[in-house]
Design an enzyme around this catalytic site. Structure first.
Site, PDB file in Angstrom:
ATOM      1  N   GLU A   1      41.348  44.916  38.959  1.00 20.17           N
ATOM      2  CA  GLU A   1      41.924  44.752  40.296  1.00 20.17           C
ATOM      3  C   GLU A   1      42.120  46.110  40.982  1.00 20.17           C
ATOM      4  OE1 GLU A   1      44.224  40.607  39.034  1.00 20.17           O
ATOM      5  OE2 GLU A   1      45.409  42.383  39.478  1.00 20.17           O
TER       6      GLU A   1
ATOM      7  N   ASN B   1      54.907  33.943  47.751  1.00 20.11           N
ATOM      8  CA  ASN B   1      55.870  34.446  46.759  1.00 20.11           C
ATOM      9  C   ASN B   1      55.972  35.972  46.730  1.00 20.11           C
ATOM     10  OD1 ASN B   1      53.436  34.907  45.569  1.00 20.11           O
ATOM     11  ND2 ASN B   1      53.803  33.700  43.741  1.00 20.11           N
TER      12      ASN B   1
ATOM     13  N   TYR C   1      40.738  36.200  43.834  1.00 24.76           N
ATOM     14  CA  TYR C   1      41.338  35.000  43.235  1.00 24.76           C
ATOM     15  C   TYR C   1      40.282  34.036  42.675  1.00 24.76           C
ATOM     16  CZ  TYR C   1      46.146  36.048  44.740  1.00 24.76           C
ATOM     17  OH  TYR C   1      47.389  36.597  44.901  1.00 24.76           O
TER      18      TYR C   1
ATOM     19  N   PHE D   1      45.139  24.540  45.293  1.00 26.68           N
ATOM     20  CA  PHE D   1      45.823  25.457  46.205  1.00 26.68           C
ATOM     21  C   PHE D   1      44.934  26.605  46.674  1.00 26.68           C
ATOM     22  CE2 PHE D   1      46.937  26.942  41.869  1.00 26.68           C
ATOM     23  CZ  PHE D   1      46.548  28.277  41.930  1.00 26.68           C
TER      24      PHE D   1
ATOM     25  N   LYS E   1      52.490  40.762  49.599  1.00 35.97           N
ATOM     26  CA  LYS E   1      51.713  39.735  50.307  1.00 35.97           C
ATOM     27  C   LYS E   1      52.082  39.640  51.792  1.00 35.97           C
ATOM     28  CE  LYS E   1      50.914  37.110  46.072  1.00 35.97           C
ATOM     29  NZ  LYS E   1      50.843  35.763  45.442  1.00 35.97           N
TER      30      LYS E   1
ATOM     31  N   HIS F   1      52.130  40.136  44.215  1.00 36.51           N
ATOM     32  CA  HIS F   1      51.203  39.882  43.111  1.00 36.51           C
ATOM     33  C   HIS F   1      51.446  40.924  42.027  1.00 36.51           C
ATOM     34  CE1 HIS F   1      47.431  39.367  40.862  1.00 36.51           C
ATOM     35  NE2 HIS F   1      47.346  40.695  40.868  1.00 36.51           N
TER      36      HIS F   1
HETATM   37  N1  UDP Z   1      49.787  29.640  44.101  1.00 37.19           N
HETATM   38  C1  UDP Z   1      49.919  28.610  45.016  1.00 37.19           C
HETATM   39  N2  UDP Z   1      50.229  27.356  44.529  1.00 37.19           N
HETATM   40  C2  UDP Z   1      50.376  27.098  43.208  1.00 37.19           C
HETATM   41  C3  UDP Z   1      50.222  28.142  42.293  1.00 37.19           C
HETATM   42  C4  UDP Z   1      49.929  29.404  42.774  1.00 37.19           C
HETATM   43  O1  UDP Z   1      49.793  28.795  46.211  1.00 37.19           O
HETATM   44  O2  UDP Z   1      50.647  25.943  42.840  1.00 37.19           O
HETATM   45  C5  UDP Z   1      49.484  30.988  44.606  1.00 37.19           C
HETATM   46  C6  UDP Z   1      50.671  31.951  44.501  1.00 37.19           C
HETATM   47  O3  UDP Z   1      50.654  32.803  45.644  1.00 37.19           O
HETATM   48  C7  UDP Z   1      50.343  32.707  43.231  1.00 37.19           C
HETATM   49  C8  UDP Z   1      48.813  32.802  43.312  1.00 37.19           C
HETATM   50  O4  UDP Z   1      48.426  31.542  43.840  1.00 37.19           O
HETATM   51  O5  UDP Z   1      50.985  33.972  43.188  1.00 37.19           O
HETATM   52  C9  UDP Z   1      48.115  33.028  41.980  1.00 37.19           C
HETATM   53  O6  UDP Z   1      48.545  32.048  41.067  1.00 37.19           O
HETATM   54  P1  UDP Z   1      48.884  32.417  39.557  1.00 37.19           P
HETATM   55  O7  UDP Z   1      49.042  31.145  38.807  1.00 37.19           O
HETATM   56  O8  UDP Z   1      47.872  33.406  39.057  1.00 37.19           O
HETATM   57  O9  UDP Z   1      50.334  33.086  39.663  1.00 37.19           O
HETATM   58  P2  UDP Z   1      50.777  34.612  39.520  1.00 37.19           P
HETATM   59  O10 UDP Z   1      49.910  35.261  38.484  1.00 37.19           O
HETATM   60  O11 UDP Z   1      50.635  35.243  40.888  1.00 37.19           O
HETATM   61  O12 UDP Z   1      52.224  34.539  39.094  1.00 37.19           O
HETATM   62 MG    MG Z   2      47.871  35.311  38.236  1.00 42.08          MG
END
Ligand code: UDP
Ligand code: MG
Length: 140
Positions: A128, A114, A51, A59, A11, A117
């Site tokens: 994807e 974080n 997304y 968010f 990211k 991905h």
């Molecule tokens: N995210 C965020 N706030 C939240 C949860 C998720 O900004 O409270 C962002 C974070 O970058 C995350 C992405 O949205 O990686 C996608 O969320 P997901 O729940 O799918 O998590 P992941 O699959 O990436 O672990």
């Molecule tokens: Mg996810």
């Protein structure tokens, strides 16, 4: 065959702060092979589509702004049981909940930023990967 691939993004925060190399080292050391890889800057449309499942989340808007804020590295990775193994390597979405030694625990700066991905299912991994790569850009 399909279960052997996952899709990943390094990211913008991690690319911007020079963490691509160290993250790639962890990915390589964990035994993942690179099937495809390139640096791109996502358009708003691409990020919103990628997304889409999170469109109604509070968010979402911040996430789109973040993911389009600078270049990212997109890649397809090969490994036995790739999706599950890669989710283990990156750790929980919230870096504070991610285990020691995971990529997110090591490089994330917040839940949003974080670092990486990782696809959450074989079906999404394929979707994807096809979203970002043509067949001529894939090598494994
Ligand atoms: N995210 C965020 N706030 C939240 C949860 C998720 O900004 O409270 C962002 C974070 O970058 C995350 C992405 O949205 O990686 C996608 O969320 P997901 O729940 O799918 O998590 P992941 O699959 O990436 O672990
Ligand atoms: Mg996810």
């Amino acid at each position: 065959m399909i279960g052997d691939y996952t899709f990943s993004i390094i990211k913008p925060n991690a690319v911007r702060t020079g963490k691509s190399g160290p993250i790639m080292a962890m990915i390589n050391e964990a035994g993942f092979e690179i099937a495809a890889m390139k640096m791109i800057k996502m358009t708003k449309e691409q990020a919103e589509s990628f997304y889409e499942v999170h469109k109604s989340k509070p968010f979402f808007e911040g996430l789109i702004e973040f993911m389009t804020s600078g270049p990212v590295l997109v890649m397809v990775l090969r490994h036995e049981n790739a999706v599950e193994e890669f989710r283990k390597l990156i750790g929980a979405t919230d870096p504070n909940k991610a285990e020691q030694g995971t990529i997110r625990r090591t490089f994330a700066v917040s839940v949003q930023m974080n670092a990486v991905h990782g696809s959450d299912s074989d079906e999404n991994a394929q979707k994807e990967a096809n979203f970002f790569f043509s067949t001529s850009e894939r090598f494994l």
